[in-house]
Design a protein around this motif. Structure first.
Motif, PDB file in Angstrom:
ATOM      1  N   LEU A 139      -6.032  -6.607   5.674  1.00  0.00           N
ATOM      2  CA  LEU A 139      -6.696  -6.281   4.016  1.00  0.00           C
ATOM      3  C   LEU A 139      -5.779  -6.519   2.810  1.00  0.00           C
ATOM      4  O   LEU A 139      -5.935  -6.948   1.869  1.00  0.00           O
ATOM      5  N   THR A 140      -4.528  -6.073   3.423  1.00  0.00           N
ATOM      6  CA  THR A 140      -3.366  -6.097   2.248  1.00  0.00           C
ATOM      7  C   THR A 140      -2.868  -7.374   2.168  1.00  0.00           C
ATOM      8  O   THR A 140      -2.634  -8.019   1.023  1.00  0.00           O
ATOM      9  N   GLU A 141      -2.907  -8.396   3.244  1.00  0.00           N
ATOM     10  CA  GLU A 141      -2.653  -9.757   3.150  1.00  0.00           C
ATOM     11  C   GLU A 141      -3.712 -10.440   2.341  1.00  0.00           C
ATOM     12  O   GLU A 141      -3.239 -11.362   1.574  1.00  0.00           O
ATOM     13  N   PHE A 142      -4.689 -10.023   2.527  1.00  0.00           N
ATOM     14  CA  PHE A 142      -5.961 -10.528   1.721  1.00  0.00           C
ATOM     15  C   PHE A 142      -6.040 -10.232   0.430  1.00  0.00           C
ATOM     16  O   PHE A 142      -6.730 -10.489  -0.391  1.00  0.00           O
ATOM     17  N   GLY A 143      -5.083  -9.337  -0.106  1.00  0.00           N
ATOM     18  CA  GLY A 143      -5.077  -8.946  -1.313  1.00  0.00           C
ATOM     19  C   GLY A 143      -6.193  -7.900  -1.835  1.00  0.00           C
ATOM     20  O   GLY A 143      -6.835  -7.451  -3.024  1.00  0.00           O
ATOM     21  N   MET A 144      -6.555  -7.207  -0.876  1.00  0.00           N
ATOM     22  CA  MET A 144      -7.643  -6.349  -0.888  1.00  0.00           C
ATOM     23  C   MET A 144      -7.287  -4.764  -0.476  1.00  0.00           C
ATOM     24  O   MET A 144      -6.210  -4.336   0.047  1.00  0.00           O
ATOM     25  N   VAL A 146      -6.929  -1.096   1.038  1.00  0.00           N
ATOM     26  CA  VAL A 146      -7.230  -0.775   2.266  1.00  0.00           C
ATOM     27  C   VAL A 146      -8.623  -0.298   2.649  1.00  0.00           C
ATOM     28  O   VAL A 146      -9.003  -0.019   3.767  1.00  0.00           O
ATOM     29  N   ASN A 147      -9.084   0.486   1.321  1.00  0.00           N
ATOM     30  CA  ASN A 147     -10.600   1.090   1.817  1.00  0.00           C
ATOM     31  C   ASN A 147     -11.635   0.268   1.064  1.00  0.00           C
ATOM     32  O   ASN A 147     -12.737   0.717   1.065  1.00  0.00           O
ATOM     33  N   ALA A 148     -11.455  -0.980   0.939  1.00  0.00           N
ATOM     34  CA  ALA A 148     -12.442  -1.916   0.420  1.00  0.00           C
ATOM     35  C   ALA A 148     -13.505  -2.104   1.302  1.00  0.00           C
ATOM     36  O   ALA A 148     -14.848  -2.190   0.668  1.00  0.00           O
ATOM     37  N   LEU A 149     -13.582  -1.924   2.651  1.00  0.00           N
ATOM     38  CA  LEU A 149     -14.605  -2.087   3.312  1.00  0.00           C
ATOM     39  C   LEU A 149     -15.211  -0.679   4.277  1.00  0.00           C
ATOM     40  O   LEU A 149     -15.548  -0.936   5.254  1.00  0.00           O
ATOM     41  N   ASP A 150     -14.673   0.351   3.671  1.00  0.00           N
ATOM     42  CA  ASP A 150     -14.792   1.625   4.278  1.00  0.00           C
ATOM     43  C   ASP A 150     -16.390   2.045   4.657  1.00  0.00           C
ATOM     44  O   ASP A 150     -16.616   2.820   5.460  1.00  0.00           O
ATOM     45  N   THR A 151     -17.106   1.678   3.767  1.00  0.00           N
ATOM     46  CA  THR A 151     -18.669   1.802   4.218  1.00  0.00           C
ATOM     47  C   THR A 151     -19.562   0.908   4.949  1.00  0.00           C
ATOM     48  O   THR A 151     -20.514   1.082   5.336  1.00  0.00           O
ATOM     49  N   VAL A 152     -18.589  -0.096   5.532  1.00  0.00           N
ATOM     50  CA  VAL A 152     -19.217  -1.090   6.337  1.00  0.00           C
ATOM     51  C   VAL A 152     -19.040  -0.655   7.827  1.00  0.00           C
ATOM     52  O   VAL A 152     -17.842  -0.534   8.280  1.00  0.00           O
ATOM     53  N   GLU A 153     -20.118  -1.215   8.338  1.00  0.00           N
ATOM     54  CA  GLU A 153     -20.000  -1.094  10.060  1.00  0.00           C
ATOM     55  C   GLU A 153     -19.016  -2.228  10.437  1.00  0.00           C
ATOM     56  O   GLU A 153     -18.707  -3.127   9.853  1.00  0.00           O
ATOM     57  N   LEU A 159     -17.445  -9.856  10.063  1.00  0.00           N
ATOM     58  CA  LEU A 159     -18.058 -11.101   9.436  1.00  0.00           C
ATOM     59  C   LEU A 159     -17.440 -11.504   7.967  1.00  0.00           C
ATOM     60  O   LEU A 159     -17.013 -12.360   7.605  1.00  0.00           O
ATOM     61  N   ALA A 160     -17.191 -10.139   7.129  1.00  0.00           N
ATOM     62  CA  ALA A 160     -16.484 -10.320   5.903  1.00  0.00           C
ATOM     63  C   ALA A 160     -15.046 -11.081   5.926  1.00  0.00           C
ATOM     64  O   ALA A 160     -14.740 -11.824   5.313  1.00  0.00           O
ATOM     65  N   LEU A 161     -14.284 -10.417   7.015  1.00  0.00           N
ATOM     66  CA  LEU A 161     -13.162 -11.114   7.086  1.00  0.00           C
ATOM     67  C   LEU A 161     -13.075 -12.237   7.331  1.00  0.00           C
ATOM     68  O   LEU A 161     -12.234 -13.315   7.124  1.00  0.00           O
ATOM     69  N   ILE A 223      -6.966 -13.773  13.480  1.00  0.00           N
ATOM     70  CA  ILE A 223      -7.434 -14.278  12.198  1.00  0.00           C
ATOM     71  C   ILE A 223      -6.498 -15.563  11.695  1.00  0.00           C
ATOM     72  O   ILE A 223      -7.015 -16.536  11.132  1.00  0.00           O
ATOM     73  N   ASP A 224      -5.211 -15.771  12.375  1.00  0.00           N
ATOM     74  CA  ASP A 224      -4.394 -16.878  12.075  1.00  0.00           C
ATOM     75  C   ASP A 224      -4.727 -18.097  12.875  1.00  0.00           C
ATOM     76  O   ASP A 224      -4.288 -19.191  12.546  1.00  0.00           O
ATOM     77  N   THR A 225      -5.476 -18.156  14.111  1.00  0.00           N
ATOM     78  CA  THR A 225      -5.917 -19.015  14.769  1.00  0.00           C
ATOM     79  C   THR A 225      -7.296 -19.425  14.698  1.00  0.00           C
ATOM     80  O   THR A 225      -7.615 -20.583  15.133  1.00  0.00           O
ATOM     81  N   VAL A 226      -8.094 -18.606  14.029  1.00  0.00           N
ATOM     82  CA  VAL A 226      -9.526 -19.180  14.129  1.00  0.00           C
ATOM     83  C   VAL A 226      -9.870 -20.105  13.137  1.00  0.00           C
ATOM     84  O   VAL A 226     -10.683 -21.215  13.612  1.00  0.00           O
TER      85      VAL A 226
END
Length: 315
Positions: A139-144, A146-153, A159-161, A223-226
């Motif tokens: 998340l830090t690498e993506f500039g987000m 760390v709690n940005a997706l805390d409410t998400v399953e 999927l978001a990442l 994530i770097d290979t996908v």
């Protein structure tokens, strides 16, 4: 094995794109196509390059079946020739889920409701210390935050990442095949959908929590290979190389037969039934579904063959 972990992530990410690209982001009068011999042919014998297009027909019904990629770079040109002519001759566009603008807004809201954790639970609280460290680093690498997706399953966060990684590489649902088809037809064709958005979301939401966390952490660690792997799929799709695409998917899906059935096989069987039933009504249909459903073992074609129906490769 490490390769299989990457492949399982790739297979599930690609299968998710019909819903993911939406969340973030039959008249009897027509020109009938001439029925054709019921054989499936490789691209080399068809003699046409381009994304694979099939046709199944009887005396009064033609169904074109087009393999799609739900998100693409903006420089992939595929809408021409046989594909364009097939769409122009059709009276109905059929997609996996309803992809009209109004439906996309409803699906985004449904995603928010479905992917939200219960009050008092955070995503990071479900992770081990090691998992949380890796997750927060991405998340830090993506500039987000760390709690940005805390409410998400976990599945929703995966999927978001994935979408963020693809968007950073210029691969966008706005360039996806279904989006382009919707723009091309405007209001001149009828529309139908094979599944609901709720059904596709349940494919992920119904996974046990430990499987969801596995999926999330595969997303984080691979994530770097996908993106290179998805680019490979896009290249094979654009060339109409169904054999190589099928081989890639088969190897991927060997890693998790339960996920394979959930993502592909059971849906392929259902869609083959839909085609069989739709052949009972006159008309010309353009059916656009993820290319992975039309390649490899237990494809839509395989399930149609069990019903005594086969498709002709026309591109």
């Amino acid at each position: 094995m490490h390769f299989h972990r990457k492949s399982k992530f790739l297979a599930s990410a690609c299968a998710a794109f019909a819903i993911a690209a939406t969340t973030v982001g039959c008249a009897p009068a027509q020109t009938m196509s001439t029925p054709v011999a019921s054989t499936q042919a490789p691209a080399s014998s068809v003699g046409i390059e381009g994304p694979a297009l099939w046709r199944v027909a009887d005396e009064d019904t033609t169904i074109y079946v087009f393999g799609t990629v739900h998100a693409l770079p903006d420089d992939v040109n595929w809408y021409s020739g046989t594909v364009k002519n097939a769409l122009d001759s059709s009276d109905t566009l059929v997609t996996e889920i309803d992809m009209t603008p109004a439906a996309k807004a409803e699906t985004a809201a449904l995603f928010q409701r479905t992917a939200t954790l219960p009050a008092g639970t955070t995503l990071r609280s479900l992770l081990t210390e090691e998992q949380r460290t890796d997750y927060e680093a991405l998340l830090t690498e993506f500039g987000m935050p760390v709690n940005a997706l805390d409410t998400v399953e976990p599945w929703g966060a995966a999927l978001a990442l994935s979408q963020i990684a693809f968007a950073r590489a210029g691969i966008d649902g706005e360039n996806g095949t279904e989006k382009v088809l919707e723009e091309k037809i405007g209001d001149r064709l009828g529309r139908d959908a094979l599944e609901t958005a709720a059904f596709q979301l349940e494919i992920f939401d119904g996974l046990p929590q430990d499987a969801q966390i596995d999926y999330l952490m595969e997303t984080v660690t691979e994530i770097d290979t996908v993106v290179p792997m998805l680019n490979q799929i896009i290249a094979e799709w654009a060339e109409g190389d169904v054999d190589d695409l099928g081989a890639l998917l088969n190897e991927a899906l060997e890693a998790d037969p339960v996920l394979a059935d959930r993502m592909l096989y059971s849906r392929n069987k259902t869609w083959a039934g839909w085609i069989d039933e739709r052949l009972d009504s006159p008309g010309t249909i353009f059916m656009a579904v993820g290319a992975g459903h039309l390649a490899g073992n237990r494809s839509v074609q395989d399930y149609l063959a069990e019903r005594g129906i086969s498709m002709t490769r026309v591109q």
